[in-house]
Design an enzyme around this catalytic site. Structure first.
Site, PDB file in Angstrom:
ATOM      1  CG  LEU A 111      48.855 -52.054  59.611  1.00 10.61           C
ATOM      2  CD1 LEU A 111      50.330 -51.704  59.799  1.00 10.61           C
ATOM      3  CD2 LEU A 111      48.704 -53.402  58.891  1.00 10.61           C
ATOM      4  CD  GLU A 157      48.794 -43.830  60.531  1.00  7.61           C
ATOM      5  OE1 GLU A 157      48.866 -42.813  59.806  1.00  7.61           O
ATOM      6  OE2 GLU A 157      49.703 -44.193  61.305  1.00  7.61           O
ATOM      7  CB  ALA A 170      48.083 -45.164  55.656  1.00  8.50           C
ATOM      8  CD1 TRP A 212      40.034 -48.005  58.853  1.00  7.24           C
ATOM      9  CD2 TRP A 212      37.917 -48.248  59.548  1.00  7.24           C
ATOM     10  NE1 TRP A 212      39.259 -47.159  58.112  1.00  7.24           N
ATOM     11  CE2 TRP A 212      37.953 -47.278  58.523  1.00  7.24           C
ATOM     12  CE3 TRP A 212      36.684 -48.562  60.122  1.00  7.24           C
ATOM     13  CZ2 TRP A 212      36.803 -46.614  58.068  1.00  7.24           C
ATOM     14  CZ3 TRP A 212      35.550 -47.901  59.684  1.00  7.24           C
ATOM     15  CH2 TRP A 212      35.615 -46.957  58.671  1.00  7.24           C
ATOM     16  NE  ARG A 264       7.039 -70.528  53.719  1.00  6.21           N
ATOM     17  CZ  ARG A 264       5.916 -70.505  53.001  1.00  6.21           C
ATOM     18  NH1 ARG A 264       5.171 -71.594  52.900  1.00  6.21           N
ATOM     19  NH2 ARG A 264       5.550 -69.399  52.380  1.00  6.21           N
ATOM     20  CD  GLN A 307      15.787 -64.575  46.429  1.00  6.06           C
ATOM     21  OE1 GLN A 307      16.286 -63.519  46.842  1.00  6.06           O
ATOM     22  NE2 GLN A 307      14.693 -64.617  45.697  1.00  6.06           N
ATOM     23  N   GLY A 341      12.942 -66.136  51.866  1.00  4.57           N
ATOM     24  CA  GLY A 341      11.962 -65.206  51.317  1.00  4.57           C
ATOM     25  C   GLY A 341      11.792 -63.988  52.199  1.00  4.57           C
ATOM     26  N   GLY A 342      10.554 -63.569  52.395  1.00  2.00           N
ATOM     27  CA  GLY A 342      10.285 -62.387  53.207  1.00  2.00           C
ATOM     28  C   GLY A 342      10.795 -62.521  54.625  1.00  2.00           C
ATOM     29  CD  GLU A 381      43.262 -59.254  59.174  1.00  4.77           C
ATOM     30  OE1 GLU A 381      44.359 -58.964  58.653  1.00  4.77           O
ATOM     31  OE2 GLU A 381      43.098 -59.321  60.393  1.00  4.77           O
TER      32      GLU A 381
END
Length: 380
Positions: free
Chosen positions: A127, A129, A132, A158, A269, A337, A340-341, A364
């Site tokens: 669809l 472009e 577009a 796409w 953890r 988050q 963490g690391g 979409e």
């Protein structure tokens, strides 16, 4: 932990159980490697098709599952929780079948739809472009009638499954009459003159190939026109409402998957003598993530039930897409988050999920376009 579901029938419960079994066996072992090597998982779609999971909302007489959207979208959500690239692919494939299923002749449906719904033929949707995207009525790709054929020239950007699909649902201009001059065609992938650019280098969804498809004097028989000339844009827009629900379901699954990983990590953890989930700061963050996931699910299911009842659902589809994808971006970011690391490394999947969530707010119809659709509906 997997999502808690209240399905409408025992058959639908069995379908969820079947889906989870296939995901554990066929998708979980492949997702990390395929995403890192940017490998398109064609065989996965064939497995899903043979299991009946690619054509769930379509009629059984053509090889579909005959399931309501309330059920089929929850299957898509389950897939999205494990592998977003495949979840998006299932949604795009369903959208690629929509024009044929809803606007094709009986002869066209009988001829092509069973292999499409069964996974033997994988679809793509052309669809947008380059100039577009949010304004498809501005497309320039042309289809010119020549005897018993149409000749298509132009380029479509796409394209999910570009270069990998077996057929392309293509919108092309058959007259200069603006949005009323666009028609819909079903183009086989092996048609002479149809070529794919290399896949785009994307932030996420790297297992899903996205390309520009180029049409250089692509000649197809006139019986591959779906509906009538000039009906293409209405076919596209009608399908997009369902497509937005598909993306809402994938985004909700993606958020559920990120939440599951974050909760599992937070239980294991330990800090300051106890699991980090028992610290209020982290516990409340996870609670907000869970609320966002549940809210997104309820929103897309409400829209799906309207569709199943034959009632208008365009505004609700846009709301579902907006809520689910914005929530997915927030939930996946918060999942990083929580870890963490470690969340910032590729040793855990949440960093990939955060990258995948971003595009959900874009394709979409961008979430800005969804707000436009919603506000215009309110103004009527």
């Amino acid at each position: 932990m997997p999502a808690t579901r209240f399905m409408p029938t025992p058959e639908a419960d069995d379908l969820i159980a079947l889906t989870r079994g296939i995901l554990a066996k066929e998708l979980v072992p492949r997702v990390v490697g395929a995403e890192r090597t940017e490998t398109f998982p064609r065989e996965v779609f064939r497995v899903l098709g043979h299991a009946g999971l690619l054509g769930l909302p379509y009629p059984e007489e053509y090889g579909g599952g005959g399931q309501p959207y309330e059920v089929s979208l929850q299957v898509v959500e389950e897939i999205g929780a494990v592998w977003a690239s495949v979840g998006v692919g299932v949604s795009v494939h369903a959208l690629s079948c929509f024009g044929l299923a809803e606007y094709g002749t009986e002869e066209q449906r009988t001829r092509w739809l069973p292999d499409m719904l069964g996974g033997e033929l994988l679809g793509a949707y052309c669809l947008s472009e380059a100039h577009a995207g949010s304004d498809p009525a501005a497309m320039k790709t042309k289809a010119v009638r020549d005897g018993d054929s149409y000749v298509i020239n132009g380029a479509k950007a796409w394209t999910t499954h570009g270069g990998q699909a077996d057929f392309y649902k293509v919108m092309a201009r058959t007259s200069d009459d603006g949005g009323r001059g666009i028609s819909c065609f079903l183009v086989p992938a092996d048609t002479e003159g149809l070529v794919s650019d290399p896949p785009e280098g994307k932030m996420g969804l790297t297992g899903s190939h996205t390309t520009t498809m180029r049409f250089d004097n692509v000649r197809i028989s006139a019986d591959r026109l779906l509906g009538t000339e000039g009906q293409g844009l209405s076919i596209a827009l009608a399908g997009l409402d369902s497509g937005r629900l598909g993306i809402a379901a994938v985004a909700t699954g993606l958020a559920q998957g990120a939440l599951d990983h974050a909760v599992a990590y937070a239980k294991e953890r330990r800090a300051f003598g106890k699991a980090i989930i028992d610290h209020q700061g982290l516990g409340f963050l996870l609670a907000d993530m869970a609320a966002a996931v549940e809210s997104a699910r309820a929103t897309y299911l409400a829209a799906a039930r309207l569709k199943d009842a034959g009632r208008p659902f365009s505004r609700q589809a846009s709301i579902a897409k907006l809520i689910a994808t914005d929530n997915a971006m927030k939930v996946t970011t918060d999942a990083v988050q929580v870890l963490g690391g470690y969340g910032y490394t590729r040793d855990f999947p949440v960093e990939r999920m955060m990258r995948e969530a971003k595009v959900m707010q874009i394709f979409e119809g961008t979430n800005q376009i969804q707000r436009l659709v919603i506000s215009r509906d309110l103004a009527r």
